[in-house]
Scaffold this active site. Structure first.
Site, PDB file in Angstrom:
ATOM      1  NE  ARG A 153      -7.921  11.342   5.248  1.00 47.12           N
ATOM      2  CZ  ARG A 153      -8.495  10.768   6.301  1.00 47.12           C
ATOM      3  NH1 ARG A 153      -7.806   9.959   7.078  1.00 47.12           N
ATOM      4  NH2 ARG A 153      -9.746  11.007   6.607  1.00 47.12           N
ATOM      5  CB  THR A 158      -9.865   1.776   6.979  1.00 47.86           C
ATOM      6  OG1 THR A 158      -9.337   2.414   5.825  1.00 47.86           O
ATOM      7  CG2 THR A 158     -11.219   1.202   6.665  1.00 47.86           C
ATOM      8  NE  ARG A 163      -9.643   8.378   4.001  1.00 44.81           N
ATOM      9  CZ  ARG A 163      -9.869   7.510   4.985  1.00 44.81           C
ATOM     10  NH1 ARG A 163      -9.071   6.490   5.168  1.00 44.81           N
ATOM     11  NH2 ARG A 163     -10.887   7.676   5.799  1.00 44.81           N
ATOM     12  CD  GLU A 184      -7.055  -0.304   0.841  1.00 40.31           C
ATOM     13  OE1 GLU A 184      -7.264   0.728   1.493  1.00 40.31           O
ATOM     14  OE2 GLU A 184      -6.184  -1.115   1.134  1.00 40.31           O
ATOM     15  CD  GLU A 241      -7.261  -6.310   2.826  1.00 40.84           C
ATOM     16  OE1 GLU A 241      -7.298  -6.196   1.581  1.00 40.84           O
ATOM     17  OE2 GLU A 241      -6.608  -5.544   3.563  1.00 40.84           O
ATOM     18  CG  HIS A 291      -5.870  -1.618   9.118  1.00 40.07           C
ATOM     19  ND1 HIS A 291      -5.470  -0.967  10.257  1.00 40.07           N
ATOM     20  CD2 HIS A 291      -6.377  -0.671   8.310  1.00 40.07           C
ATOM     21  CE1 HIS A 291      -5.753   0.321  10.136  1.00 40.07           C
ATOM     22  NE2 HIS A 291      -6.299   0.528   8.951  1.00 40.07           N
ATOM     23  CG  HIS A 334       0.532   6.226   4.883  1.00 43.68           C
ATOM     24  ND1 HIS A 334      -0.399   7.218   5.110  1.00 43.68           N
ATOM     25  CD2 HIS A 334      -0.046   5.068   5.263  1.00 43.68           C
ATOM     26  CE1 HIS A 334      -1.483   6.681   5.652  1.00 43.68           C
ATOM     27  NE2 HIS A 334      -1.291   5.374   5.748  1.00 43.68           N
ATOM     28  CG  HIS A 356      -8.249   4.065   0.844  1.00 45.49           C
ATOM     29  ND1 HIS A 356      -8.465   3.929   2.198  1.00 45.49           N
ATOM     30  CD2 HIS A 356      -9.451   4.415   0.317  1.00 45.49           C
ATOM     31  CE1 HIS A 356      -9.736   4.192   2.472  1.00 45.49           C
ATOM     32  NE2 HIS A 356     -10.344   4.510   1.342  1.00 45.49           N
ATOM     33  CG  ASN A 401      -1.849   1.120   1.315  1.00 47.09           C
ATOM     34  OD1 ASN A 401      -1.456   2.256   1.090  1.00 47.09           O
ATOM     35  ND2 ASN A 401      -3.090   0.857   1.641  1.00 47.09           N
TER      36      ASN A 401
END
Ligand code: PXP
Length: 254
Positions: free
Chosen positions: A54, A106, A50, A75, A155, A198, A15, A48, A12
């Site tokens: 963000r 999340t 969003r 995602e 998931e 996660h 970040h 992801h 992922n």
């Protein structure tokens, strides 16, 4: 000895975009991180998109589709806007997640039962071009509802377990791990492919990889944090090694 079922690592890159967006501009580029992750041996990329953009923005997803030669797991919340994005880009996989503007990450899994017909319709429509995954807590009702909604994949949310491990809450960790074991077994018995993610780090990834039903882990925040100290290439290789150690202990056969 029979071969063990493989386990994939999805990286992922959200970040990387978080750091870029802290200053605006183009650096660091999540697409470059995705390229480096694949070069280091990762099997796929997760991002992801969003509602509030963000971290990952629309252009990142478009570039990940065009420039990365590996499966993209997008995602997103099951909103009309995001469903439109997925229909346009047709990523390899779509993972439907709950989303609240005020959350830091999340929190909790998707409520597939409450999602009812609307969610089932979204799964059906997205399944025309993508493997649809539902991000859920290891809860019997949610797993059964996911199978009924005809999702290809679930998931399992490992966040509660990882938090218990991090806080040295041994009883909580044992209880939550048991829920993950039973959830993975139930899901597999219903014909669902099982992923997990996660809050995973090297130790929890190694442990969750011992569950033979789990085909993929999606991991972001910890690896990006570690990459500051040792570099992304080393982190991905260390994570793959941790997962391989876990899988070797699983007793799973192909
Ligand atoms: N899987 C899902 C569905 C997620 O929403 C996230 C967080 O974006 C992850 C995996 C990765 O979690 P983490 O960044 O804590 O590794």
């Amino acid at each position: 000895m029979a071969e063990r079922t493989p386990i994939r690592l999805g990286v992922n890159v959200d970040h990387v975009a978080t750091i870029r967006n802290a200053r605006g501009g183009y650096h660091p580029d999540p697409v470059r991180a995705a390229r480096a992750a694949i070069a280091a041996g990762a099997h796929g990329i997760t991002a992801h998109l969003r509602e509030d953009r963000r971290h990952i923005v629309d252009l990142d997803v478009e570039r990940l589709m065009k420039e990365i030669d590996a499966p993209l797991n997008l995602e997103m919340a099951a909103t009309d806007e995001m469903i439109g994005v997925a229909h346009r880009l047709m990523p390899h996989a779509v993972c439907l997640v709950p989303e609240k503007r005020t959350e830091r990450t999340t929190e909790g899994g998707l409520d597939v039962i409450a999602g009812g017909e609307k969610l089932r319709d979204a799964v059906k429509a997205l399944s025309a071009h993508s493997r649809v995954s539902l991000f859920i807590a290891p809860d019997t009702g949610q797993i059964e509802a996911s199978a009924k909604a005809r999702a290809a994949v679930i998931e399992l949310h490992t966040g509660t377990w990882c938090e218990a491990v991090m806080n040295s809450d041994e009883r909580g960790a044992v209880e939550e791990f048991k829920r993950l074991v039973e959830g993975a077994q139930l899901a597999a018995s219903l014909g669902l492919e099982v992923h997990a993610g996660h809050g995973l780090d090297f130790d929890t990834a190694e442990l969750i990889a011992t569950l033979p039903e789990i085909a993929e882990l999606n991991i972001g925040h910890y690896m990006m944090g570690e990459a500051i100290f040792v570099g992304l290439d080393a982190v991905i290789k260390n994570m793959l090694a941790a997962m391989a150690r876990g899988r070797a202990r699983s007793g799973a056969t192909a």
